[in-house]
Design an enzyme around this catalytic site. Structure first.
Site, short mmCIF file in Angstrom:
data_model
loop_
_atom_site.label_atom_id
_atom_site.label_comp_id
_atom_site.label_asym_id
_atom_site.label_seq_id
_atom_site.Cartn_x
_atom_site.Cartn_y
_atom_site.Cartn_z
N GLU A 330 4.77 20.87 -28.34
CA GLU A 330 6.06 20.28 -28.73
C GLU A 330 6.49 19.12 -27.85
OE1 GLU A 330 6.21 24.65 -30.07
OE2 GLU A 330 5.36 23.49 -28.41
N TRP A 445 14.04 42.27 -13.69
CA TRP A 445 12.95 41.49 -14.26
C TRP A 445 11.78 41.40 -13.28
CZ3 TRP A 445 13.08 40.92 -19.18
CH2 TRP A 445 14.29 40.71 -19.85
#
Length: 542
Positions: A330, A445
């Site tokens: 992208e 996390w």
């Protein structure tokens, strides 16, 4: 508003080609052919053949905006197609030779390719599509023997077509915003998505890539794109190298570590570029059979994170600096480069390798930011972690034939990369994970990427992939899938856990370590964690 009085100069691919031809006609493109022989010709030769190819495309009925597929290795014919298709006003659609038959059929039909150029060595693979791509009118074979049999109704030969036309062709492209290239993402979730590049975006990406603070190609360089031409336009290297007058070497189908190491040594490559799995295998080959790599100014790495230990090993053992980069299809694809700056000259070797292992700073033309779940911009302090977003003149604003959604684009026009990262006060990006690959254990996390890179610093580990597995108490815990070196001998999981213990937080230590013969890879050489997640979905490790 007072408007500037400057020329309206279209930024189109034919201008890149003309520049390379006029200034560097003597520079060379070298290709290792399927039979191992070497083909060489000059930029001038390529220029005139690209003109012929423009006439071939016109003769095949290719019109403005038509999609033309390529299914080929990195070679001089594929390079000719890179230029001729967009210069003739069509769209160069590079097809990933490593995708499944189902995904290839979807992509070809979705793009509505009219003609596809196929390398004859790949014909057995491509022939599986014969009944699934009804809209394709013509197949053109590259490097094929006369009389070769195929299941396709209309098959022509590349060199036969080239011999039938003149080497004069007027490029019809005048609009820099016209589409020139189409690349599909690897489709880790759902169907692959198409990114449609414009002439303008490709031209600006070429200039951005050639900045002194980016890849900085010069006529002294010999560039070898090991990264396939089907992957994000080979990172733009076929365009930026020729634009700067650098020689190009195309390895063809010869991608094993012995062949690549020989080619780098024999052709005195200054800038080889590929994914980490290629350089991991080549490191082992160089340890066993050293070559003279003194001419290599840097080993360029992208597509996935290069383990810090391997970055250190290349510089320590062979004197070859590694240039870490980050990008995405992208982003055309280049976004950041991890070069050292003057203030880093006084750093210790350990500190320099730590910095080289980061993805680096955004090159001119790319803006980055990290945000929290509420979309609020986070500080560049090197520790705060957030979702990475990007914008710039070669960043996509949408996917081909897909309406933009909040999943991929923000309301204020930023592209959501899907990466989780930190950025330090000097602008150096550190990718900590993909959003879908983070392990959330007990509400905290854990970065799978950091765990993987740390594990791959162990002398007996070649590759390591970390995924989340279900856990009744903590919801998720990390599982490490490890490939050992050939000479590792007997290794117990406890040895790796003891190695990790002083290097990561205690709650990061993997719940289990499993030894595997190989890590499954995606079509572009990244760890295919969706395969591992499916394999260990119920937490049963065997």
């Amino acid at each position: 508003m007072l408007r500037g009085l400057m020329m309206d100069y279209p930024l189109t691919v034919d201008r890149l080609l003309d520049h390379a031809y006029k200034l560097y006609p003597h520079k060379r493109v070298t290709t290792k052919q399927p039979d191992g022989s070497i083909h060489r010709y000059s930029f001038a030769d390529l220029y005139h053949r690209v003109k012929r190819l423009g006439n071939v495309l016109h003769k095949l009925g290719i019109n403005q905006g038509d999609r033309v597929g390529t299914f080929a290795w990195n070679n001089y014919q594929h390079l000719e197609l890179y230029y001729a298709i967009p210069c003739a006003g069509a769209v160069c659609h590079t097809l990933n030779i490593r995708l499944s038959t189902e995904q290839l059929a979807y992509i070809i039909n979705h793009a509505e390719d009219k003609v596809i150029f196929v390398d004859a060595t790949l014909l057995p693979l491509f022939s599986k599509l014969a009944d699934n791509i009804p809209a394709v009118e013509t197949i053109v074979l590259i490097n094929a023997q006369p009389g070769i049999e195929t299941p396709f109704p209309n098959v022509l030969h590349y060199e036969d077509l080239m011999a039938q036309v003149e080497a004069e062709f007027d490029w019809p492209v005048t609009d820099e915003r016209q589409a020139m290239g189409l690349c599909y993402t690897s489709g880790t979730t759902g169907n692959p998505k198409g990114v449609l590049y414009s002439h303008r975006s490709l031209y600006l990406h070429t200039m951005g890539e050639n900045q002194a603070t980016a890849l900085a190609f010069t006529p002294d360089d010999i560039v070898m794109p090991v990264v396939p031409q089907f992957h994000a336009m080979a990172w733009g290297l076929p365009y930026s190298a020729m634009f700067a007058g650098a020689d190009l070497v195309m390895p063809g189908l010869h991608l094993n570590p012995v062949a690549l190491a020989d080619l780098i040594a024999d052709e005195k490559i200054t800038f080889p570029a590929g994914v980490p799995t290629i350089w991991t295998a080549m490191y082992q080959e160089l340890r066993a059979n050293p070559r003279d790599f003194s001419h290599v100014r840097c080993l360029a790495v992208g597509g996935a994170a290069m383990p810090r230990g391997l970055i250190e090993a290349y510089e320590r053992d062979f004197g070859v600096p590694v240039l870490h980069a980050w990008g995405m299809t992208e982003l055309s694809p280049l976004g950041t480069i991890s070069s050292l700056q003057p203030q880093h000259r006084q750093l210790s070797d350990h500190e320099r390798w730590d910095l080289r292992a980061k993805q680096g700073y955004p090159i001119g033309g790319v803006e980055l930011r990290i945000v929290n779940d509420a979309g609020e911009e986070l500080p560049w302090d090197g520790t705060t972690v957030g979702e990475l977003q990007a914008r710039g003149p070669w960043v996509t604003a949408g996917y081909y034939k897909v309406e933009p959604t909040a999943e991929h684009f923000t309301a204020d026009g930023w592209f959501r990369t899907g990466d989780v990262a930190t950025i330090n006060h000097e602008g150096y990006l550190g990718i900590t994970d993909r959003t879908k690959d983070l392990v959330k254990s007990g509400g905290e996390w854990i970065s799978s990427v950091e765990l993987e890179n740390t594990l791959m610093g162990h002398a007996k580990v070649t590759e390591a992939a970390v995924i989340a597995i279900p856990d009744e108490r903590w919801s998720e815990r990390p599982l490490a899938c490890v490939v050992l070196t050939k000479d590792a001998g007997e290794v117990e999981p406890s040895e790796l856990l003891e190695y990790l213990e002083p290097l990561v937080a205690k709650f990061w230590l993997p719940e289990r370590v499993v030894f595997v013969s190989e890590i499954p890879k995606t079509s572009v050489g990244k760890f295919d964690k969706k395969v591992l997640r499916a394999r260990y979905a119920n937490g049963e490790l065997g």
